[in-house]
Write a protein that holds these residues in place. Structure first.
Motif, PDB file in Angstrom:
ATOM      1  N   CYS A   1      -3.801  -1.419  10.542  1.00 51.89           N
ATOM      2  CA  CYS A   1      -2.840  -0.447  10.017  1.00 51.89           C
ATOM      3  C   CYS A   1      -2.915   0.816  10.867  1.00 51.89           C
ATOM      4  O   CYS A   1      -3.941   1.491  10.879  1.00 51.89           O
ATOM      5  CB  CYS A   1      -3.121  -0.095   8.563  1.00 51.89           C
ATOM      6  SG  CYS A   1      -1.995   1.220   8.013  1.00 51.89           S
TER       7      CYS A   1
ATOM      8  N   CYS B   1      -3.556   3.998   8.494  1.00 56.56           N
ATOM      9  CA  CYS B   1      -4.924   4.113   7.987  1.00 56.56           C
ATOM     10  C   CYS B   1      -5.936   4.016   9.134  1.00 56.56           C
ATOM     11  O   CYS B   1      -7.111   4.323   8.954  1.00 56.56           O
ATOM     12  CB  CYS B   1      -5.213   3.017   6.965  1.00 56.56           C
ATOM     13  SG  CYS B   1      -4.106   3.021   5.539  1.00 56.56           S
TER      14      CYS B   1
ATOM     15  N   CYS C   1      -0.435   1.398   2.262  1.00 60.74           N
ATOM     16  CA  CYS C   1       0.438   2.511   2.637  1.00 60.74           C
ATOM     17  C   CYS C   1       1.799   2.039   3.147  1.00 60.74           C
ATOM     18  O   CYS C   1       2.622   2.859   3.535  1.00 60.74           O
ATOM     19  CB  CYS C   1      -0.244   3.406   3.670  1.00 60.74           C
ATOM     20  SG  CYS C   1      -0.348   2.664   5.287  1.00 60.74           S
TER      21      CYS C   1
HETATM   22 ZN   LIG Z   1      -2.240   1.620   5.820  1.00 59.66          ZN
END
Ligand SMILES: [Zn+2]
Ligand SMILES: [Zn+2]
Length: 916
Positions: free
Chosen positions: A177, A180, A362
């Protein structure tokens, strides 16, 4: 103790919960006698607030735990929370973002301190809410996945598995990600159906054209100077290291082995043949980007292709992307498309639907990324020849752990049999840091993996050691939860007594994340060093909770705005009513449909019990404490009948709880209290209560005895109201050794012999049937409910019990007398009859009752119902409608059809009755 006019849930909830805690009723003691029953809570995230899923799950936990405790089991329910790595880090990152800072501004140490502070302030919220729900956890044993003992256990397991070669560090393509900035396991990637495009890009051949192989009917010798590839991600072409076609694809036979010049970058890359290429996709030729696609990674490995990563950890283009360096992947896609178009290398761009992988935390599009990560080798055999996953499969196959409902085993097996190595490292700061240490002086050496930080490097003796930056996937520690919460790696008395645990109750969506991982760890680590697999499963039963839907049968989602907040409904209807509703609606293998009507009905049930209690207490005013006990032989038919029904209820509730049939258990309690005790027995008791003397004393005894037992049965579902009423009744209980509180009272047991003979049971059944029928006739013809009327009874057989039950029926049905008719069915005009299984019963309607008018009104209603029924049946049978309407609507229609059919048959029978 007196009961107020109405039940006040709020004060009862606070009062009794605190009192139970103060008395230490939920505290477990491994040295106490009794069969063991233990449960560990599915640890909610510290960031969590109670949602309906938690409320359901923990209500079911508490029903079982309270029942087992009352049944005399040595019961333990361990509460706690999960540090929830990525979720909690995100929450605190958002908090400091409001101060205009990132975690990098604070630095690792300060940031982690900040998360601990956050946890101190807010992390207890969900546990507080579970207390409000009435959860009878041993709150003195609360654990946290990051507390000292659990962290020690995590390190020990990691080091052990590393030494066995079952954890290793490797350079592989993983899900990443970019927001993140961490690796994700396959499970943490959500797949979203997305409308994208397919870009058809021409890759020019390096030296001259090629003859395309001819196939039947095609003009031979078509000259090619390029090969066209189709892709959903044009920006990754900058990292291409080959073009691939299927070896059986005649169209490209001549091209395999040739090379193309990669547009924009200019690298010369080969055309290769690989069976993984789908001939039907796009043009049949695909670009190969081993560093940014999982399939391409495998193709690259088979053909020894270079892996060129063109992005950094935030998914911005890096130096390998040449002139595009520094752009975001989105900007790069636009620029690449523009540049290719300018060079006339785009053949076409066609709309294309595909599944886009996004971060489940997210929602950012996940980027397959090459990196060093730590992996758990779940399918690699260890010294015993078994793999971690293999053991977990065998244990369920053998039934050492059983699923309820059983079909969830298939879900478990399907995943376990296709399991991939588990990427356990995360590039986060909040979590268990990996116990691996790097020597700054030996840059090429492997890290030192150890339970405690080594003082020096065993190779060079240098003391400059740096701990690995990564932390473990949060599910690593929650996978150890069933035994670390009991004190492992210490050999504690808790572990000896309470492990393996008895039952796990959880939601289906964490079968892989959590249930499977606990199975794998439990069987591999074998915390009690049990000598058999069966002794080492972390839990014997797994109960999977149903999905909660709204009143319309729709899934509850934030976007629909139909999410029910359990705290709000607890406030509105009372916690007991919420718990009872959830248990009552929990049917194995079916979704749970929650509505305000259901909740209101449970609140009405609570009020019904409250009013019954007030009636009983009112009639005990001058009674001795405790009451004088009575033998069965001293009791009347009606009294022995309710005792017999009580025994049936005890048996039904007990066996349903054992089988995790929560709805059956709740409904059996409900049925007994409302329809047998309140509807019938309280009515029967009114006359003897007024009579005084022995008859009054016996009735008082039976009333209190039944009330006591039914409160015990009710307690696991409605702990607060049951305790409050029980306290008021307690002084009258004649049993010796009665406990101080209902929470620790003993579970009722049925009498060994039925208090009723078969004939007596039948007599009461006849009494009830006759009374019910008279009451429905009474409302059909419009008599006032209290109006005393005359009834006619015709018997089709000789009823020897008639004299025994007739007085009860006269009282209950409020009739002046039964006129017993002959066995012949000679009808008298002006009387409305209804059939019974063993005869028929009739009443005289009021003088102004018009048969014809009543009949035509009912007939009109029946016609309306039939029109509705036909319309719904038509829709239900129409395949076009079904396809468009979706599963939920079709389900609603099926239910509607059932309701309409029931209305139809009721109206039909009512019309039949007033034929006269
Ligand atoms: Zn994420
Ligand atoms: Zn060294």
């Amino acid at each position: 103790m007196e009961l107020g006019k109405t039940f006040d849930p709020k004060s009862a909830e606070e009062h009794w919960f605190q009192l139970w805690i103060d008395h230490g009723y939920f505290k477990a003691d491994p040295n106490r006698p009794g069969p063991m029953f233990s449960i560990v809570i599915p640890p909610p995230n510290v960031t969590g607030a109670l949602h309906l899923g938690h409320a359901l799950n923990n209500t079911l936990h508490d029903v079982i735990v309270r029942a087992r405790r009352m049944q005399g089991d040595n019961t333990l329910w361990v509460p706690g929370t999960d540090h929830a790595g990525i979720a909690t880090q995100n929450v605190v990152e958002r908090e400091i973002a409001k101060e205009g800072k990132t975690r990098h501004d604070l630095g690792r140490e300060k940031f982690v301190e900040r998360v601990w502070q956050w946890r101190e302030t807010y992390g207890g919220k969900i546990l507080h809410q579970l207390r409000r729900l009435g959860c009878s956890c041993d709150w003195s044993r609360e654990r946290f996945t990051l507390d000292e003992g659990l962290s020690l256990a995590v390190t020990k397991v990691f080091v052990g598995l590393y030494r066995e070669g079952l954890i290793e560090r490797d350079y592989r393509l993983i899900n990443w990600c970019p927001r993140c900035e961490t690796a994700l396991s396959d499970l943490e990637v959500d797949h979203k159906e997305t409308q994208g495009n397919l870009w058809y890009i021409r890759y020019p051949l390096t030296s001259g054209g090629a003859q395309r192989a001819s196939s039947a009917g095609e003009t031979p010798a078509l000259l090619l100077d390029a090969i066209t590839v189709a892709t959903t991600r044009p920006e990754t072409m900058l990292g291409d290291t080959a073009v691939a076609v299927n070896p059986d694809d005649e169209r490209f036979k001549e091209l395999v082995g040739r090379t193309v010049r990669l547009p924009l970058i200019g690298r010369e890359i080969p055309i290769i043949a690989d069976t993984a290429v789908d001939r039907e996709f796009g043009t049949g030729a695909v670009k190969v980007t081993p560093a940014h696609d999982f399939n391409d990674f495998e193709i690259g490995r088979r053909h020894q292709l270079a892996q060129i990563s063109v992005m950094d950890t935030r998914a911005r283009m890096n130096v390998e992307s040449g002139p595009y360096a520094g752009m975001t992947r989105e900007a790069c896609r636009k620029q690449v498309t523009a540049d290719l178009t300018a060079q006339q290398l785009i053949e076409k761009i066609a709309p294309h639907k595909h599944a886009l992988g996004v971060c489940s935390r997210c929602d950012t599009a996940v980027e397959p990324m090459l990196s060093y990560q730590w992996f758990m080798r779940v399918t690699k055999p260890d010294a015993t020849g078994q793999s971690i996953a293999g053991r977990a499969i065998t244990a369920v196959e053998r039934g050492d752990t059983k699923f309820f409902p059983q079909h969830w085993e298939n879900t478990y097996f399907a995943w376990m049999r296709n399991i991939q190595d588990w990427c356990i490292s995360r590039q986060l700061w909040w979590g268990h840091r990996i116990p691996a240490y790097w020597c700054e002086r030996c840059p090429d050496a492997q890290p030192i993996v150890a339970e405690t930080r080594p003082s020096s490097c065993p190779r060079c003796g240098g003391g400059d050691l740096r701990q690995d930056d990564d932390v473990l996937d949060t599910w690593f520690s929650s996978g150890l939860w069933p035994f670390t919460t009991l004190g492992w790696p210490e050999r504690t008395a808790d572990l000896e007594k309470y492990y393996p645990t008895s039952l796990l109750i959880t939601a289906f969506d964490i079968i892989f994340f959590w249930v499977a991982r606990m199975m794998m760890f439990g069987l591999k680590v074998n915390p009690r060093e049990a000598d058999s697999l069966a002794g080492a499963v972390p839990f014997k039963h797994v109960y999977i909770t149903p999905l909660v839907r709204d009143a319309q049968g729709k899934k509850m989602t934030k976007s629909r705005g139909n999410v029910v907040d359990p705290l709000e409904i607890m406030e509105k209807f009372g916690t007991d009513a919420v718990r009872f509703t959830l248990a009552q609606l929990t049917v194995q293998g079916r979704d749970l449909v929650l509505s305000d009507e259901r909740l209101a009905a449970s609140r009405a049930f609570a009020n019904k019990i409250w009013n019954a209690a007030r009636f009983v207490l009112m009639n005990l005013e001058d009674a001795p404490k405790p009451l004088q006990p009575f033998e069965l032989s001293q009791l009347s038919l009606g009294e022995r009948w309710i005792l017999s029904r009580l025994d049936a209820a005890i048996r039904a509730v007990t066996s349903a709880i054992d089988a995790y049939e929560f709805n059956v258990a709740a409904l059996s309690v409900y049925q007994f209290i409302w329809h047998e005790f309140c509807d019938w027995y309280i009515e029967l008791s009114k006359e003897p209560l007024k009579a005084g003397g022995e008859r009054q004393a016996a009735t008082r005894f039976v009333l209190v005895h039944c009330f006591d037992r039914m409160l015990r049965l009710l307690h696991p579902f409605m702990p607060f109201i049951s305790e409050e009423i029980w306290q008021a009744l307690r002084p009258y209980l004649s049993d010796s050794n009665v406990s101080e509180h209902l929470a620790v009272a003993s579970w009722p047991e049925p009498a060994e012999r039925d208090p009723l003979s078969e004939m007596e049971a039948e007599a009461m059944e006849r009494c009830i049937a006759a009374t019910q029928t008279i009451n429905s006739l009474r409302s059909l013809v419009g008599h006032h409910p209290g109006q005393r009327i005359k009834a006619v009874l015709r018997l089709s057989d000789v009823d020897g019990s008639l004299e025994a039950w007739k007085p009860y029926a006269i009282r209950l049905a409020k009739i002046t007398n039964f006129e017993i008719g002959a066995t012949t069915h000679e009808r008298r005009p002006g009387i409305v009859f209804a059939p019974l299984e063993w005869g028929e019963v009739g009443i005289e309607p009021p003088a102004d009752f018009e048969f014809e008018k009543a009949r035509s009104m009912l007939q009109k209603k029946l016609t309306e119902v039939r029109v509705h029924l036909q319309r719904n049946q038509g829709r239900y049978a129409n395949p076009d409608f079904r396809a468009k309407a979706g599963e939920e609507t079709v389900g609603e229609i099926a239910e509607k059809i059932e309701q309409l059919k029931a209305q139809e048959s009721l109206l039909q029978s009512q019309i039949g009755l007033i034929q006269g």
